[in-house]
Design an enzyme around this catalytic site. Structure first.
Site, PDB file in Angstrom:
ATOM      1  N   SER A 168       1.166  -3.036   1.996  1.00 54.41           N
ATOM      2  CA  SER A 168      -0.106  -2.647   1.658  1.00 54.41           C
ATOM      3  C   SER A 168      -0.292  -0.889   1.933  1.00 54.41           C
ATOM      4  O   SER A 168       0.507  -0.600   1.633  1.00 54.41           O
ATOM      5  CB  SER A 168      -1.499  -3.391   2.256  1.00 54.41           C
ATOM      6  OG  SER A 168      -2.483  -3.446   1.579  1.00 54.41           O
ATOM      7  N   ASP A 278      -1.050  -9.890  -7.780  1.00 57.48           N
ATOM      8  CA  ASP A 278      -1.435  -9.283  -6.706  1.00 57.48           C
ATOM      9  C   ASP A 278      -2.678  -8.483  -7.492  1.00 57.48           C
ATOM     10  O   ASP A 278      -2.385  -7.641  -8.060  1.00 57.48           O
ATOM     11  CB  ASP A 278      -0.687  -8.193  -6.182  1.00 57.48           C
ATOM     12  CG  ASP A 278      -1.371  -7.547  -4.958  1.00 57.48           C
ATOM     13  OD1 ASP A 278      -2.493  -7.324  -4.530  1.00 57.48           O
ATOM     14  OD2 ASP A 278      -0.582  -6.881  -3.993  1.00 57.48           O
ATOM     15  N   HIS A 309      -1.008 -10.816  -2.826  1.00 55.59           N
ATOM     16  CA  HIS A 309      -0.988  -9.606  -1.696  1.00 55.59           C
ATOM     17  C   HIS A 309      -0.221 -10.328  -0.431  1.00 55.59           C
ATOM     18  O   HIS A 309      -0.757 -10.781   0.478  1.00 55.59           O
ATOM     19  CB  HIS A 309      -2.308  -9.243  -1.113  1.00 55.59           C
ATOM     20  CG  HIS A 309      -2.360  -7.780  -0.860  1.00 55.59           C
ATOM     21  ND1 HIS A 309      -1.685  -6.735  -1.428  1.00 55.59           N
ATOM     22  CD2 HIS A 309      -2.716  -7.079   0.164  1.00 55.59           C
ATOM     23  CE1 HIS A 309      -1.867  -5.615  -0.715  1.00 55.59           C
ATOM     24  NE2 HIS A 309      -2.583  -6.148   0.496  1.00 55.59           N
TER      25      HIS A 309
END
Length: 593
Positions: A168, A278, A309
């Site tokens: 991320s 995602d 994610h």
């Protein structure tokens, strides 16, 4: 305590601690220390250069060692907050257990304005990159650093070779470092990472739902430390003033947060990992970054998994650690271990198994053009290899229908959504790459948002994996059982399976007034004159089984996906058949009949 060998210390105690390293040879030991690296900028305008905190764990050896580094804005948040001011704060990921016994230092650096670092976070701005540069420079003898007691800290133990990795935001910072070509960054591993902050908040001229208003300020406020928050208010006010929410155009603010042009300068190798489901850090983030890396012949490898994610350590732990060990050994130690001779791409199938390909998009992928056509074969609209010469379909506002309803019943005409569908496929068809559309429209609104869904029509089971928030991905910690069972210090995702008759493969949206440029709006004519609107969907790799159909579903404003565009209220348009088309990246280049 997370590990018996971690020794907590207050901010004012000595900063170098000798500790045994787990999973190492019997006599191995590690040194942990916290340093504060002097940056070259003063992002909070307090008259002092930012100081970037970094925790180091390294082998207790006289030999110089390379570095595996995770940079993050999250170390002072969530469960980590209670220990965020200790020295050293502690190592919550699997990297120290795995890499330190293998002759690496592990560095966890805290982005400017977060946790123990001074300065102000700017959500992908140049200041983020400067904080990374400071620590890499220190590891290469180009910057000063200090212990908490003011003594100089010198990285005499470092070879200067740095491999960055993370998930991320923690994977986005490596993208920024590679694009800036920071000397010493030899390889990066961006997992579920952003390559363009504009496309994190926007899709081709319109804001994403939940990201459409003051997102850069929101995120900066979220990660900033309590000690820095008041100092950073002017910086955050400027973020709000400059983010261009009024138009959602691609401005200089967003250009400064777009790392893709830096691919032309990138000398680090890149190992991309992304989930095809995602919809937080959406698939264009890897797809368009990967395309730039390919065009500049950057050494690279890619894993595409079926989830959202997520970190691969949570669902492919043993193989991920094997590959990461070889990857870092090759790029940081110069080992000739064959990792670059392994297939470039690993792609996970819907059933959870994996297959490899020599490249991605897959070899022999060819663009195949299909044209929007009239009702045919029991469907309300058709996709054909030969365009019709006339005809239109009417498309009105989508009336807040759900995505499932958009895809349902393609045989039924519905002015709230248009569906164009192929005949049943005669054999399995592989999609690999980025889909694009051109739709010729005559609209009654100068601002007309359009969303297209690429759909696999046919009975199947859909596997859904539970996701983690960015903070969860960054702060999962190890316990004794994790070390014993070698879990990678990550909880496997929950898995649910459901029967479906339509599967959304990918989607993408545009505000038609940005059809010519994301930087400048060109309003659509509203006098009945047509205009061609071209846009791209998010990258995808998928196998569509024989007997299924490929469909394109077109709507105006997808209200669960995009911000509401008040200028498009009451929108209604005609879509020209024949002139409207979709270009599919198909392996072999032909849609079977």
């Amino acid at each position: 305590m997370r590990r018996v060998y971690l020794v907590a210390a207050t901010l004012l105690t000595a900063a170098t601690i000798h500790t045994p390293a787990t999973n190492a040879a019997p006599a191995a030991a590690a040194i942990t220390e916290t340093v504060y690296v002097e940056s070259t900028i003063d992002s909070d305008s307090d008259g002092k250069l930012d100081r970037i905190a970094a925790d180091v764990m390294r082998p207790d050896t006289a030999e110089r060692v390379p570095i595996v580094m995770e940079a993050s804005p999250y170390y002072g948040l969530g469960a980590a907050a209670a220990s965020s001011m200790t020295v050293p704060r502690g190592f919550g990921r699997w990297y120290d257990e795995y890499f330190v016994p293998r002759g690496y230092a592990v560095v966890e650096m805290e982005m400017q304005g977060t946790s123990r670092s001074t300065g102000c976070p700017t959500t992908g701005g140049p200041e983020d990159t400067a904080s990374v540069r400071a620590v890499v420079d220190w590891l290469n003898g180009r910057a000063k650093a200090f212990y908490a007691d003011g003594r100089a800290a010198v990285a005499s133990w470092s070879t200067g070779n740095v491999g960055m990795l993370g998930v991320s935001y923690n994977g986005t910072l490596p993208n920024a470092a590679a694009a800036a070509n920071i000397p010493g960054v030899k390889t990066i591993v961006p997992i579920a990472a952003i390559s363009s902050w504009y496309e994190y908040a926007r899709d081709q001229g319109i804001g994403y739902k939940g990201w459409e208003s003051n997102y850069p300020t929101y995120l900066a406020n979220y990660v900033v430390s309590a000690a820095q928050k008041s100092k950073c208010k002017p910086v955050f006010d400027k973020l709000s003033a400059d983010d261009g929410d009024e138009s959602w155009d691609y401005t200089s603010f967003w250009k400064a947060r777009d790392y893709r042009p830096g691919a032309q300068n990138t000398t680090a190798s890149v190992f991309v990992v992304h989930g095809q489901a995602d919809w937080n850090v959406k698939p264009s983030q890897f797809g368009r970054w990967w395309k730039e890396l390919e065009s500049h012949d950057v050494p690279r490898k890619i894993w595409l998994h079926r989830g959202g994610h997520l970190d691969p350590i949570s669902f492919r732990q043993a193989e991920w650690q094997r590959v990461m060990g070889l990857w870092m050994d090759h790029w940081l130690k110069g080992a000739d271990n064959g990792i670059m001779s392994e297939p470039m791409a690993d792609v996970q199938k819907p059933d959870g198994s994996w297959e490899q390909a020599a490249s991605w998009p897959r070899p022999d992928t060819r663009d195949t053009t299909l044209y929007f056509g009239p009702a045919s074969g029991g469907m309300s609209g058709s996709l054909t290899t030969t365009p019709v010469t006339s005809g239109t379909h009417r498309l009105a506002a989508n009336a807040n229908i759900s995505e499932a309803s958009m895809m349902a019943n393609p045989e039924t005409a519905n002015t709230n959504r248009l569906a164009y569908v192929t005949p049943p496929l005669t054999k399995d068809t592989r999609l690999s790459g980025e889909v694009s559309l051109t739709v010729r429209v005559a609209s009654n609104r100068a601002s007309t948002p359009l969303t297209a869904l690429l759909v696999d029509y046919g009975p199947s089971t859909q596997t859904v994996l539970s996701e983690r928030s960015p903070l969860q991905l960054s702060t999962e910690v190890c316990g004794k059982n994790d070390l014993r069972d070698k879990t990678g210090c990550a909880r496997p995702p929950d898995v649910s399976v459901q029967a479906v008759t339509a599967t959304m493969l990918t989607k993408g949206a545009i505000d038609a007034k940005n059809r010519l440029s994301l930087e400048t709006a060109t309003p659509l004519p509203t006098n009945g004159t047509t205009a061609d609107v071209t846009w791209k969907l998010h990258a995808r790799d998928a196998l569509i089984p024989a007997g299924h159909r490929i469909g394109i579903v077109l709507v105006t404003n997808h209200n669960a996906y995009l911000a509401s565009d008040s200028a498009a209220s009451g929108v209604s348009l005609n879509v020209s058949l024949g002139a409207s088309k979709v270009v599919l990246p198909i392996v072999g280049g032909v849609v079977p009949r």
